[in-house]
Design an enzyme around this catalytic site. Structure first.
Site, PDB file in Angstrom:
ATOM      1  N   ASP A  12     -23.750 -15.301 -37.013  1.00 47.24           N
ATOM      2  CA  ASP A  12     -22.596 -15.232 -37.902  1.00 47.24           C
ATOM      3  C   ASP A  12     -21.847 -13.916 -37.805  1.00 47.24           C
ATOM      4  O   ASP A  12     -20.732 -13.794 -38.313  1.00 47.24           O
ATOM      5  CB  ASP A  12     -23.086 -15.349 -39.358  1.00 47.24           C
TER       6      ASP A  12
HETATM    7  C1  BGC Z   1     -25.224 -11.991 -42.666  1.00 47.43           C
HETATM    8  C2  BGC Z   1     -25.578 -13.216 -41.900  1.00 47.43           C
HETATM    9  C3  BGC Z   1     -25.116 -14.404 -42.647  1.00 47.43           C
HETATM   10  C4  BGC Z   1     -23.639 -14.298 -42.948  1.00 47.43           C
HETATM   11  C5  BGC Z   1     -23.085 -15.464 -43.714  1.00 47.43           C
HETATM   12  C6  BGC Z   1     -23.767 -11.981 -43.000  1.00 47.43           C
HETATM   13  O1  BGC Z   1     -23.459 -10.904 -43.844  1.00 47.43           O
HETATM   14  O2  BGC Z   1     -25.571 -10.857 -41.922  1.00 47.43           O
HETATM   15  O3  BGC Z   1     -26.971 -13.256 -41.640  1.00 47.43           O
HETATM   16  O4  BGC Z   1     -25.357 -15.548 -41.891  1.00 47.43           O
HETATM   17  O5  BGC Z   1     -23.377 -13.131 -43.662  1.00 47.43           O
HETATM   18  O6  BGC Z   1     -23.445 -15.450 -45.036  1.00 47.43           O
HETATM   19  C1  NOJ Z   2     -28.142 -16.586 -41.722  1.00 50.82           C
HETATM   20  C2  NOJ Z   2     -27.302 -17.814 -41.768  1.00 50.82           C
HETATM   21  O1  NOJ Z   2     -27.741 -18.643 -42.823  1.00 50.82           O
HETATM   22  C3  NOJ Z   2     -27.364 -18.580 -40.483  1.00 50.82           C
HETATM   23  O2  NOJ Z   2     -26.475 -19.665 -40.523  1.00 50.82           O
HETATM   24  C4  NOJ Z   2     -27.068 -17.690 -39.315  1.00 50.82           C
HETATM   25  O3  NOJ Z   2     -27.256 -18.441 -38.137  1.00 50.82           O
HETATM   26  C5  NOJ Z   2     -27.947 -16.469 -39.311  1.00 50.82           C
HETATM   27  N1  NOJ Z   2     -27.832 -15.786 -40.559  1.00 50.82           N
HETATM   28  C6  NOJ Z   2     -27.628 -15.521 -38.175  1.00 50.82           C
HETATM   29  O4  NOJ Z   2     -26.415 -14.897 -38.357  1.00 50.82           O
END
Ligand code: BGC
Ligand code: NOJ
Length: 812
Positions: free
Chosen positions: A483
């Site tokens: 993400d």
């Molecule tokens: C986090 C991710 C997460 C994304 C969406 C980011 O701040 O680092 O792990 O998937 O937000 O909520």
């Molecule tokens: C947490 C999110 O829930 C997931 O969708 C994502 O793939 C990982 N973070 C990695 O960014």
């Protein structure tokens, strides 16, 4: 250092001190009514949706840690204490918390009084039941008072934490006998209320927080409790609560038991009222009467345990490794159920107000859950697919109550569409039920444009196939699985959300990782096409997959020489390459391309995994990238916003460690696959709980990487795709019992010294008893004997007429 121990016989983790490094929680409920409960009785409750139908309040980001829960206070003379230690934090003479499968038990002992609490959500009712037993272990008669306490949330947890101008004036309650009813907003548009009751006459109650706590007090020193007398307050606005007082006399050796029930009740709109502004309590009373004796509670508890016996019998292993047995047979599967239920909505790190069900998250959660209750997985697949757009893209999240896509987050994550194929394929491989592909499923919840699920999959694949960049690799869009790789975002102002700022598409930024997914799930989609007799489509898809395979191995596109490139940014520059100064190598494409089989025959697979070991390995797990970003890269986005070693910036993201482990099994290296498995495995990290800090019975999302100050520290426990992927890894790849469209395949890949083992697997109604003779071999099946007859290959032919099948596998 440990703070407790596993009790495998009872399927419990026994916490021996309330002062764990972080709150260690459990989940109660597995259908619609849920509670989070910590080892000090903290936590909260909701019905279906942690944001929209929250029953009780919790305070995140507060001190002292873990504030608000369902508390019992015991007042014994001047001494006030809680069986779970908080919130008074009175030192206990004895303390124990047992987190079990769908229940938690607490024991607190103080000055000769023992208080034991069992809390669970029954299988078939929307309530949480707590049985409190107090025993006088002293030689004198005890006159004690017991107080209960919950603080109501005004239903919409988001509004509840912000809209004080309104909230301080809306709270309403009713009290009837020992039942305290929370009915805020019931007079207008709600037809649901909550109730908290106890099965004994009460000495007094409170329903107004100010009266219970006293002004400028908190739950740690509630004035009414300290005074030994609740005030019978009736909340009017401000903060409604529910507190009961029971005055109890205990002779030496005597025990008394009380059942507290916290329930959610819905009335038909036309039957809301008993009389003018008096709520219809009939359904509440009917429910409370189901749990008003110890015997009824014990029976409901037995029913819960029986349900779990059945679920956990679907896949069991008996090996010489206790830790593997424990994780496979109990905790890993339990966490898969929880992640399936919660997606990423409600944990001690997910506030329950930010995110609902994630499209990619829920599709992956299915992978570890589908064998447990396939019908629920089926329903989930349809729900998820219903939030897809006609062009194949998808809403990134949806709200569990409404099942509608969340437009705040929107769409455009390049990987999302392919995960739908992953989840659907897993469902059909498990059940053989291809009828799901014919289900009419709406796009964007609009039934007028519904198409069979198979068409949704076609559009999923088609979207990625037709959205390619300059290297013919899939476009990344907002981001892919990672993400934080926001390659089209280019944010320079604080407060702009990396997840939503800037364009959701861009014609240049590409993802090699999605290329790996394209190969893996393109192949699975092609298999489904064959299953449906769509051989032409299958051939077309396989041709695209073959082409992608080449692109991934092309040193002008996906291949960097020693490992797979991660992506190309919006300027067409490489991300995750030896040419980069920081972030030279990323884990995701190494794990995923290899598990998809890319470079297996030509040596790149092995090279990529060797590079992972060389550059990304630590004793606590495999890091997501190296070297960490030390400066903010506007062209990369959130990934470079985290300090080095945390989260996506070189943290150990547990989710993709199993990809590497699976990849190792694909190339047959069982020793290394298991080594990777062990590093993040809770049963192993239990020993270093003072470093790891999160719950030692379940996975957390992230462990701080080598660059971080707190290397080895876990964060964001419970709600992570790690649960599903690790279960897939250990059960289907390492132990090797993998469901195919045609039947179960057995092809283990284990460490050389793993020893013989046995797996019992209920699959499509047949019980398989599989014994593996390992012979010191890491991978390879020399012989497969099914009910005494030799079978070619690794797939046990599926025969529905048999109820039990004995399988012997000889490795060699
Ligand atoms: C986090 C991710 C997460 C994304 C969406 C980011 O701040 O680092 O792990 O998937 O937000 O909520
Ligand atoms: C947490 C999110 O829930 C997931 O969708 C994502 O793939 C990982 N973070 C990695 O960014």
């Amino acid at each position: 250092m440990k703070f407790g121990h596993f009790d495998d016989e009872h399927r419990e983790y026994v916490i021996e001190t309330p002062k764990t490094p972080l709150p260690w929680i459990n989940y109660l409920g597995s259908k619609e009514f849920f509670s989070l409960i910590s080892n000090t009785c903290g936590g909260y409750t909701f019905y279906k949706d942690a944001k929209l139908l929250r029953l009780t309040r919790y305070r995140y980001n507060d001190v002292p840690m873990d504030i608000n829960g369902k508390y019992f206070y015991i007042k014994d003379g001047d001494c006030v204490w809680n069986p779970g230690w908080k919130p008074t934090q009175t030192e206990l003479d004895e303390y124990e918390c047992r987190h079990g499968i769908g229940y938690s038990k607490f024991k607190g002992v103080k000055k000769g009084v023992r208080a034991e609490v069992l809390t669970f959500v029954p299988v078939n009712d929307n309530c949480e039941v707590s049985k409190l037993v107090v025993t006088n272990d002293s030689s004198e008669e005890k006159n004690i008072s017991i107080f209960s306490y919950v603080e109501w949330c005004l239903w919409n947890a988001d509004d509840d934490s912000r809209n004080f101008q309104r909230n301080f004036s809306t709270g309403e309650v009713e009290v009837k006998g020992s039942a305290i009813y929370h009915k805020t907003e019931y007079r207008e548009r709600r037809n649901h209320y909550a109730v908290y009751s106890v099965n004994a006459p009460i000495a007094a109650f409170d329903t107004a927080r100010d009266s219970f706590l006293g002004l400028y007090h908190y739950a740690g020193d509630p004035e009414a409790v300290m005074n030994g007398k609740l005030t019978n307050s009736m909340a009017s606005g401000w903060s409604p609560i529910a507190a009961h007082q029971l005055d109890v006399t205990l002779k030496p050796g005597e025990s008394k038991s009380y059942v507290f029930v916290l329930a959610y009740i819905e009335n038909p709109v036309e039957d809301k009222w008993e009389s003018h502004n008096v709520i219809n309590k009939k359904p509440a009373e009917a429910l409370l009467s189901k749990y008003d004796t110890d015997a009824k509670v014990d029976a409901a508890f037995a029913e819960l345990n029986a349900q779990w016996d059945k679920l956990l019998n679907i896949y069991t292993v008996d090996s010489s490794n206790d830790k593997v047995n424990r994780m496979v047979n109990i905790w890993n599967q339990y966490q898969c159920m929880v992640t399936f239920n919660m997606s990423r909505s409600a944990s001690y790190y997910e506030s329950g107000i930010g995110r609902g069900m994630g499209f990619r998250d829920s599709c992956q959660d299915l992978l570890g859950f589908v064998h447990l209750i396939p019908d629920r997985a089926r329903e989930r697949i349809i729900d998820i697919a219903s939030t897809q757009f006609e062009d194949g893209r998808a809403y990134h999240q949806y709200q569990p109550l409404t099942k509608k896509g969340n437009s705040d987050i929107g769409s455009g994550f390049g990987d999302d569409p392919l995960w739908l194929i992953a989840g659907t394929s897993a469902y059909i491989r498990e059940t053989g039920d291809a009828t799901i592909l014919d289900e009419m499923v709406p796009f964007d919840n609009d039934m007028s444009v519904a198409q069979p699920l198979m068409e949704h999959l076609r559009r999923s694949f088609g979207y990625v196939d037709t959205h390619r960049g300059p290297h013919n690799l899939p476009l990344i869009g907002r981001a892919d699985w990672n993400d934080c790789l926001n390659l089209n975002c280019h944010s320079t102002q604080p407060g702009e959300s990396f997840q939503t700022f800037g364009p959701s598409e861009g014609p240049v930024a590409e993802s090699v990782f999605i290329g790996g997914m394209f190969v893996k799930y393109g192949n699975e989609y092609a298999d489904l096409c064959d299953l449906k007799g769509l051989n032409e489509e299958a051939a077309k898809v396989r041709a695209s997959v073959e082409e992608m395979n080449k692109i991934l191995l092309d040193s002008n596109a996906g291949w960097d020489g020693e490992w797979f490139v991660r992506a190309y940014d919006s300027y067409g520059n490489k991300v995750g390459s030896k040419d980069c100064e920081e972030g030279k190598i990323y884990i995701e494409p190494q794990g995923f391309c290899v598990l998809a089989g890319v470079g297996k025959e030509t040596g790149e697979a092995e090279k990529a995994l060797d590079s992972v070991k060389k550059h990304l390995d630590t004793k606590y797990g495999v890091m997501i990238l190296q070297p960490a970003y030390t400066v903010y890269h506007e062209e990369l986005g959130e990934v470079s916003s985290y300090p080095p070693g945390y989260k996506e910036n070189a943290g150990i993201f547990c989710h993709n460690n199993p990809w590497v482990s699976i990849a190792e099994t694909v190339i047959g290296r069982g020793d290394r696959a298991f080594e990777v498995y062990k590093k993040t495995c809770p049963a192993y990290t239990e020993e270093i709980s003072e470093i790891h800090r999160t719950e030692p019975y379940i996975y957390c999302q992230m462990v701080a990487g080598a660059d971080a100050k707190f290397h080895g520290e876990g964060k964001n426990s419970w709600l992570t795709g790690t649960a599903a992927w690790t279960f897939v890894n250990i059960s289907q790849y390492i132990l090797g019992v993998y469901p195919t469209l045609k039947g179960l395949s057995v092809d283990p890949c284990v460490p050389a010294d793993f020893g013989d083992f046995n797996v019992k697997r209920v699959y499509r109604g047949v019980e398989y008893d599989i014994t593996v003779k390992q012979n010191g071999v890491q991978k390879g099946v020399k012989e497969l004997i099914v009910d005494g007859a030799k079978v070619e290959g690794t797939v046990i032919p599926y025969d529905a007429s048999k109820k039990t099948v004995k399988v012997e596998v000889v490795m060699g």
